[in-house]
Motif scaffolding. Sequence first.
Motif, PDB file in Angstrom:
ATOM      1  N   UNK A 177       0.800  -1.196   0.037  1.00  0.00           N
ATOM      2  CA  UNK A 177      -0.027   0.058   0.000  1.00  0.00           C
ATOM      3  C   UNK A 177       0.810   1.252   0.096  1.00  0.00           C
ATOM      4  N   UNK A 178       0.747   2.268  -0.806  1.00  0.00           N
ATOM      5  CA  UNK A 178       0.951   3.497  -0.612  1.00  0.00           C
ATOM      6  C   UNK A 178       0.040   4.561  -0.565  1.00  0.00           C
ATOM      7  N   UNK A 179       0.401   5.691   0.123  1.00  0.00           N
ATOM      8  CA  UNK A 179      -0.610   6.437   0.503  1.00  0.00           C
ATOM      9  C   UNK A 179       0.186   7.815   1.346  1.00  0.00           C
ATOM     10  N   UNK A 180      -0.404   8.784   1.351  1.00  0.00           N
ATOM     11  CA  UNK A 180      -0.010   9.934   1.956  1.00  0.00           C
ATOM     12  C   UNK A 180      -0.783  10.890   2.764  1.00  0.00           C
ATOM     13  N   UNK A 181      -0.387  11.900   3.151  1.00  0.00           N
ATOM     14  CA  UNK A 181      -1.096  13.185   3.902  1.00  0.00           C
ATOM     15  C   UNK A 181      -1.818  14.121   3.208  1.00  0.00           C
ATOM     16  N   UNK A 182      -1.595  13.893   1.614  1.00  0.00           N
ATOM     17  CA  UNK A 182      -2.068  14.956   0.744  1.00  0.00           C
ATOM     18  C   UNK A 182      -3.439  15.090   0.560  1.00  0.00           C
ATOM     19  N   UNK A 183      -4.162  13.788   0.304  1.00  0.00           N
ATOM     20  CA  UNK A 183      -5.457  13.779  -0.398  1.00  0.00           C
ATOM     21  C   UNK A 183      -6.571  13.841   0.486  1.00  0.00           C
ATOM     22  N   UNK A 184      -6.739  12.644   1.343  1.00  0.00           N
ATOM     23  CA  UNK A 184      -7.656  12.551   2.438  1.00  0.00           C
ATOM     24  C   UNK A 184      -7.335  13.413   3.647  1.00  0.00           C
TER      25      UNK A 184
END
Length: 372
Positions: A217-224
């Motif tokens: 899984x990759x994700x970030x603080x940017x979108x949600x």
Amino acid sequence: MKIKEFGVEIWMNAYENECRYNLAETCVESITLAQLLDFAGKRESILDELLPMKMTYGAIEGSDRLRDLIAGLYDKQQRHNVTVTHGAIGANALVHETLVEPGDHVISVAPTYQQHYSIPESYGADVSILRLREENAFLPDLEELRGMVRGNTRLIALNNPNNPTGSLMDRGMLEAIVDIARSVDAWLLCDEVYRGTDQHGDGFTVSIADLYEKGISTASMSKTFSLAGLRLGWIVGPQELIRAVSIHRDYNTISVGMLDDHFASIALEHRAHILARAHAITRDNLALLDAWVAGEPRVSYVKPKAGTTALLKIDVDMPSRDFCVKLLEAKGVMFTPGSALDIEGYVRIGYANNAEVMKAGLAKVSEFLREL
């Protein structure tokens, strides 16, 4: 190494500062540091935390505090399954760099974020594209995917929720894809940067990292989480993958900024406030968009199930880029042309920003369509 131009980023860089109504933004409306500190009850005390900090490199893979908080967004993950990166864009690039070699077979869905097919192609991989089609609600055709995998399929790259369509693969579909990947021992990378924005429930569909022993899984603080300015993302996966990524990461990251790590930790410790805000914005604004589409005879779409973006099909006799440029010049409204996303015939709208801007912008689009 040669690589294709990054279509959507070139478009955004060229035009996002030239528009009056930015309907191309893909983050849930960004929050200020003041809002974040108010959510956390730290407006008066934050300097007591920051001023004693010595500006070293900090924790190389991310602080224990932050990695524990990221692991808490998943069902089966722990600190050692997490490494922190420079945004999800850094996370995705590191996974491809770590896993893909010349001659490998890689499958990517499309449309999706261009990293997932252009980067492996640039490394000399044989990249097959699984097209997401409107007649399937922009969900992958599992039989088509079964027919695409090979004995040397190294990696399958997904995006859930999908950018730009807003489609959402549920647990059952993800489990079926896991079975397909497992049949050829392929890694499964799922770009989950929009995870948490589902239109129903708590907003979180199960992560591929919790379903498959080779799921990433990759994700970030940017979108949600509305904090793109932190430029902070992560990779979650099995320890063997995290160890392999760390070798490559040492060459291009060292560590993320200590302040980014600190503020991301504060945000995730108080994520209930941020998520409640995100759900209110994405759900209310999608209702506004849905009503506009229903009342605009030249526009149709597959209504998103999650995320912050949708593909609009607009009945005009011109390429998507020409339409978007003419709209921007005439009305100051910015969409993203489908051509920048390798799916001509559509434009992408980001619907999770300021509601008043969106309503005014959509009214200008309607004016433009009438004038055409």
